[in-house]
Every structure is written in C-alpha cells, then in structure tokens.
Motif scaffolding. Structure first.
Motif, short mmCIF file in Angstrom:
data_model
loop_
_atom_site.label_atom_id
_atom_site.label_comp_id
_atom_site.label_asym_id
_atom_site.label_seq_id
_atom_site.Cartn_x
_atom_site.Cartn_y
_atom_site.Cartn_z
N LEU A 4 1.01 10.16 -17.74
CA LEU A 4 1.88 10.52 -16.60
C LEU A 4 2.36 9.28 -15.85
CD1 LEU A 4 0.58 13.74 -14.80
CD2 LEU A 4 2.61 13.41 -16.21
N LEU A 5 1.49 8.28 -15.72
CA LEU A 5 1.90 7.04 -15.04
C LEU A 5 2.94 6.30 -15.89
CD1 LEU A 5 -1.48 5.72 -13.56
CD2 LEU A 5 0.37 6.87 -12.36
N GLU A 6 2.73 6.30 -17.21
CA GLU A 6 3.70 5.64 -18.10
C GLU A 6 5.06 6.32 -18.03
OE1 GLU A 6 1.94 5.62 -21.97
OE2 GLU A 6 0.51 4.04 -21.36
N GLN A 7 5.01 7.63 -18.00
CA GLN A 7 6.26 8.40 -17.93
C GLN A 7 7.00 8.09 -16.62
OE1 GLN A 7 5.43 12.56 -18.76
NE2 GLN A 7 7.25 13.16 -17.60
N TRP A 67 1.67 8.36 -5.96
CA TRP A 67 1.54 7.25 -5.02
C TRP A 67 2.30 6.05 -5.58
CZ3 TRP A 67 -3.10 5.82 -1.49
CH2 TRP A 67 -3.43 6.91 -0.68
N GLY A 68 3.43 5.72 -4.96
CA GLY A 68 4.12 4.47 -5.28
C GLY A 68 3.33 3.32 -4.69
N HIS A 69 3.66 2.10 -5.13
CA HIS A 69 2.82 0.97 -4.74
C HIS A 69 3.64 -0.33 -4.68
CE1 HIS A 69 -1.15 -1.43 -5.77
NE2 HIS A 69 -0.74 -1.63 -4.52
N ALA A 70 3.42 -1.09 -3.61
CA ALA A 70 4.04 -2.42 -3.51
C ALA A 70 3.05 -3.34 -2.81
CB ALA A 70 5.34 -2.34 -2.71
N ARG A 71 3.24 -4.64 -2.99
CA ARG A 71 2.35 -5.57 -2.28
C ARG A 71 3.15 -6.75 -1.76
NH1 ARG A 71 -1.05 -8.56 -7.18
NH2 ARG A 71 0.79 -9.58 -8.09
N VAL A 76 6.79 -9.07 4.69
CA VAL A 76 8.25 -8.94 4.67
C VAL A 76 8.86 -9.06 3.26
CG1 VAL A 76 8.85 -9.44 7.07
CG2 VAL A 76 8.51 -11.32 5.49
N HIS A 77 8.21 -9.79 2.38
CA HIS A 77 8.71 -9.88 0.99
C HIS A 77 7.82 -9.00 0.12
CE1 HIS A 77 10.11 -13.57 2.96
NE2 HIS A 77 11.18 -13.40 2.21
N TRP A 78 8.39 -7.95 -0.42
CA TRP A 78 7.59 -6.96 -1.15
C TRP A 78 7.85 -7.03 -2.64
CZ3 TRP A 78 3.78 -4.71 1.41
CH2 TRP A 78 3.87 -4.65 2.81
N GLU A 79 6.78 -6.83 -3.38
CA GLU A 79 6.88 -6.80 -4.84
C GLU A 79 6.45 -5.40 -5.28
OE1 GLU A 79 4.06 -8.60 -8.41
OE2 GLU A 79 3.94 -9.47 -6.40
N HIS A 80 7.29 -4.74 -6.06
CA HIS A 80 6.92 -3.41 -6.54
C HIS A 80 5.87 -3.50 -7.63
CE1 HIS A 80 9.78 -0.99 -4.31
NE2 HIS A 80 10.68 -1.96 -4.50
N LEU A 81 4.91 -2.60 -7.58
CA LEU A 81 3.90 -2.52 -8.63
C LEU A 81 4.01 -1.16 -9.30
CD1 LEU A 81 0.91 -4.07 -6.64
CD2 LEU A 81 2.25 -5.17 -8.44
N THR A 82 3.27 -1.01 -10.38
CA THR A 82 3.35 0.27 -11.09
C THR A 82 2.79 1.40 -10.23
OG1 THR A 82 1.24 -0.29 -12.08
CG2 THR A 82 3.19 -0.71 -13.42
#
Ligand code: FRU
Length: 478
Positions: A4-7, A67-71, A76-82
């Motif tokens: 499901l996460l891969e999809q 749950w979307g995820h960023a760090r 102020v500068h965000w990087e998207h994660l899986t």
C-alpha cells in the motif's frame, strides 16, 4: 515497504508532475499531490524536524487517510519523504487518523487513531476509533504495533491522541464525543504500549461543542494550556465565525490531579482558515505550533489543480502578561528573506500607491502610526481580491477576501489593539496570507486565490490620511 505504501508512492510520483502550480505554496508545506489536512506527529528526532500530516494520495479530496511525511533542518526548508502510514491493518482499516509523535530513547513512536467501521460506513453506530502505535529507528520506516487503546464502551468518536512525557510517565489526551458533548480523556503509561484510563480530563460546558478534536496539552510560562479544535460552537458577533474553531483553555494541572481552568475558550487564530493545530518543542525549548491552513467544507479551489490543503508557518507560542497565548512566526522564517524594499512614501492621503508587482512570496511589513492616522480605512491590498486594513470607525483590523468565482468572500477581524503603533507582518504565499499583529498579539490566517494579474501589492488610505513609521516588503526565497 508494504504494497500500500509503494502504491501511494507510485501514484504521488506521477500526480506530482501533473500539478498546476498557480496556487501551490512557494514556502509553506503542502502534500506533493493529493489531499492534506491536519499536521500530525510534529517532533524533533535525530537532528531533524519531522512533520507528518493527514493525507489522501489518490485524489485531491479527503479519503482513506494515510500519514504523509516531510522533514526539515530549519522549519522552513522541507524535504518530502515517503508516506509513513497507510490504512492497512485490522485496527486502521478505514484510515490512519490524526495523532502525535514522541521520542523514546533512540526510537521514534507515532501514536495515532485507527479508524474503522464494523459493517456499513453509513452510520456512526458502526464506527470504531482506537489508538494505535508504530515505531521507527530511522524516522522514515515504521513498524506497526496495532491497537494500544480500544474504543471505550459506548463511544464511537474517540480520536487524535497527543502524547507527552512528564516525570517517569507518558500521558495521552484523546478527543471524544459523548452524545453531544465534546470531551478530552486522559491516559497514562510507563511504556507506550499499555495504557491506563485516567478518566475525563476536560469536558464542554453548554454551547462549547459536541466534539473536541485534536487536543494538545502543554506547559507555557507558569500555566498549562489545553489546546483543541471544538466542533459545534455557534458564531457570536465577531467570534467563532468559522465552521469549526481552534483555541485553548488556560489552567493548572499536576499528574494525579484534576485539570482546573477558567472556562474561557480563546480562539488561537482569527482568520478564515486555521484548524487542528498541534504543538511540539524544539531542542532549545521553544513551544511551536503548526496548523492546517484550511477549514472543513471550504471550497478549496486548488482541488482542480491536483492538490488540496497546506500547513501554516510554524509559530512560536509564549504567554503574555495578560495571560493570553501569543503567537509569532518562528525566527527561522527570516532566513527566507531576500532584500528589503522600503516604501518611499510616509503618508497616504486619500490615495492608493503601487508597491510591488506579482507578489507570490513576500513578507510585508507595515508599522502604522495610529495616533496621527485619521483615514476611515487604511491598509494594503493584493490585487482586487484581498485587503488587510484598519477600519477606523469600528476600530478593527480586518482581513477581507473577495473571490466570488470560488464562493469565497467575506471578512474576519479583531479589535484594534491598544497603543499608538500597530505593527503588522504579513506573509503572502501563492494561495495564503498570514497576518501577525504586534509581535504576537494576534494572528489572522486566510486562503486566497488570486487570478493571473491579481497579485500586485498596494497600500491605501480612504477618506483621510494614514501615516506609517515603516513600510516595505521582503521577497521570500527558498
Ligand atoms: C480534524 C480531523 C481529526 C481526524 C482527522 C481525519 O481535522 O477531523 O479529528 O483525526 O481530521 O482526517
């Protein structure tokens, strides 16, 4: 990664390139594509700030929650994660609803609501909400441990756990609905797995809402703050104008005791769009809040562009001398500033002056001399759609948006703060505005939807004169 996460990842990678960027934020966090609502699991872990959020990767409408995820290193500068969580277990079969994160030794723990129906989803009678745990050592991949707190007998709406540590114990507040009364319940644990019911922590008085969502509990100055998002409070005059509110009660609490408070619910933000805020602590002990910069049942015109929903700027809280919670942008946002363009004019007399063209990402500074400003209305405009102004007759600071093509029209306002000077920091992004008043006294946040050619900034004064001590803007760059 589970299938499901891969999809979800495959879908987002493709959808991301199809987004129409006209309203997509330049410096706020939004999902790569698809739908976003509440910020979840805000935490500093292993050298990074993590933001998770309610997310539907498959369309720009709300749907089975992931749950979307960023760090970020600097807020102020965000990087998207899986995507971190998908609704794939028996406990969260219909959605991974809101929750929080804590650091336990070298482990990051997410505590969230598993949302599921036993039978048809058409009735609340079949709804079950339980609290679940997932843990991670790298902060990116999570091991799911399933349910840790079952739905209390007789309840159906029981969600949005916020966990904190105090002394040797973990504590959790959870929002709930008992018939038509909003409540917050308290739990305690020594290990995050086994939880003990500590009873009702706070409850709505008459008129204070049928459901309290997204509770958060923390210390600020010498006070304890219960922040939450009540549903079902009626509008009264200028107050509680949005469909749902978010705000706080101030009081006292110690483990093992009752939470006592003054019963005075105060809204945290006074704009059209701010909901479900959550707080966390920075390593240098600042209490930061991020909210969802939207409102349930708002049209959200960006849906047609392949995405929906964004988060507010991170805001630092403090307790004012008047025992009100103050809120200002974290200092880190100044890192976005390019050069400052001061406005050469100091006084406006029945006029509108052009300040900047095509302002997509700017911080406007306006320091008004209220003593000598006599104009009936004075302030700034963005195209024909947005005005932020002082109404001298009603003595209010007003945010007015006019996007009739999207059924988004109307004002939000606050009483003009006392004092000779009014200082405004106005953050404009492609589809949002956040107005911070007098270094934290108040904030108004609103989504805006300017058409092409409708992003010029001007300052104006109608029927009289207005003077500023300082005025100008920074362009903001990532
Ligand atoms: C608040 C909320 C939460 C819930 C989540 C579902 O906006 O309704 O109570 O957990 O959104 O997406």
């Amino acid at each position: 990664m589970t299938s499901l996460l891969e999809q979800a990842e495959r879908t987002l990678e493709k959808a991301q390139s199809d987004i129409n960027p006209r309203w997509y934020p330049r410096y706020h966090l939004a999902a790569r594509a698809g739908w976003m609502n509440d910020p979840n699991g805000l935490v500093w872990f292993d050298g990074w700030y993590h933001v998770f959020y309610q997310h539907h990767p498959y369309s720009s409408e709300w749907g089975p929650m992931h749950w979307g995820h960023a760090r970020s290193k600097d807020l102020v500068h965000w990087e998207h994660l899986t995507v971190a969580l998908a609704p794939e277990g028996p406990a969260d079969a219909d959605g991974c609803f809101s929750g929080s994160a804590v650091v336990d030794g070298d482990m990051l723990a997410l505590i969230y609501t598993g949302h599921k129906f036993h039978g048809s989803p058409d009735t609340d009678a079949n709804l079950y909400q339980v609290q679940c745990l997932a843990t991670s050592r790298d902060g990116i991949h999570f091991e799911r441990h399933g349910m840790v707190i079952d739905t209390p007998p007789g309840l159906h709406h029981f969600r949005d756990p916020k966990v904190w540590q105090e002394g040797e114990s973990w504590y959790m507040v959870v929002g709930s609905r008992v018939e038509d009364t909003g409540q917050v319940r308290l739990y305690s644990s020594s290990d995050l797995y086994k939880w003990q019911d500590e009873g009702i922590f706070a409850e709505a008085d008459e008129g204070m809402g049928y459901m309290w969502e997204c509770p958060d509990f923390f210390t600020l100055g010498e006070k304890r703050v219960l922040m939450f998002s009540p549903q079902g409070i009626a509008a009264e005059g200028y107050l509680h104008r949005n469909l749902f509110q978010s705000g706080y009660l101030l009081g006292e609490w110690q483990p093992g005791q009752q939470f006592t408070h003054d019963g005075h619910f105060i809204e945290l933000d006074h704009g059209h769009d701010f909901y479900a805020p959550q707080s966390f602590l920075t390593p240098d002990n600042r209490r930061i809040v991020i909210g969802w910069l939207d409102m349930w049942e708002s049209p959200m015109p960006e849906k047609q562009d392949g995405w929906a929903g964004m988060l507010s700027l991170p805001r630092e809280l403090s307790l004012g001398d008047d025992h009100r919670v103050k809120m200002k942008p974290v200092d880190e946002v100044t890192a976005l500033r390019g050069s400052y363009f001061p406005t050469p004019v100091r006084c406006l007399k029945n006029q509108k002056v052009f300040v900047a063209s095509n302002a997509e990402a700017v911080e406007v500074q306006l320091v008004w001399d209220l003593n000598t400003s006599t104009a009936e209305e004075f302030g700034m405009a963005l195209g024909d759609g947005l005005r932020i102004y002082i109404d001298n007759q009603t003595q209010r600071l007003v945010v007015e948006r006019r996007y009739p093509e999207y059924l988004l029209e109307g004002t939000r306002s606050i009483p003009l703060p006392a004092g000779e000077v009014l200082s405004l920091r106005i953050f404009i992004d492609r589809s949002s505005v956040e107005v911070f008043v007098n270094d934290g006294d108040a904030c108004l946040s609103t989504r805006i939807y300017p058409q092409l050619g409708q992003r010029d900034i001007s300052f104006f004064a109608n029927h009289g004169a207005a003077l500023f001590k300082d005025a100008g803007y920074w362009s903001l760059n990532k």
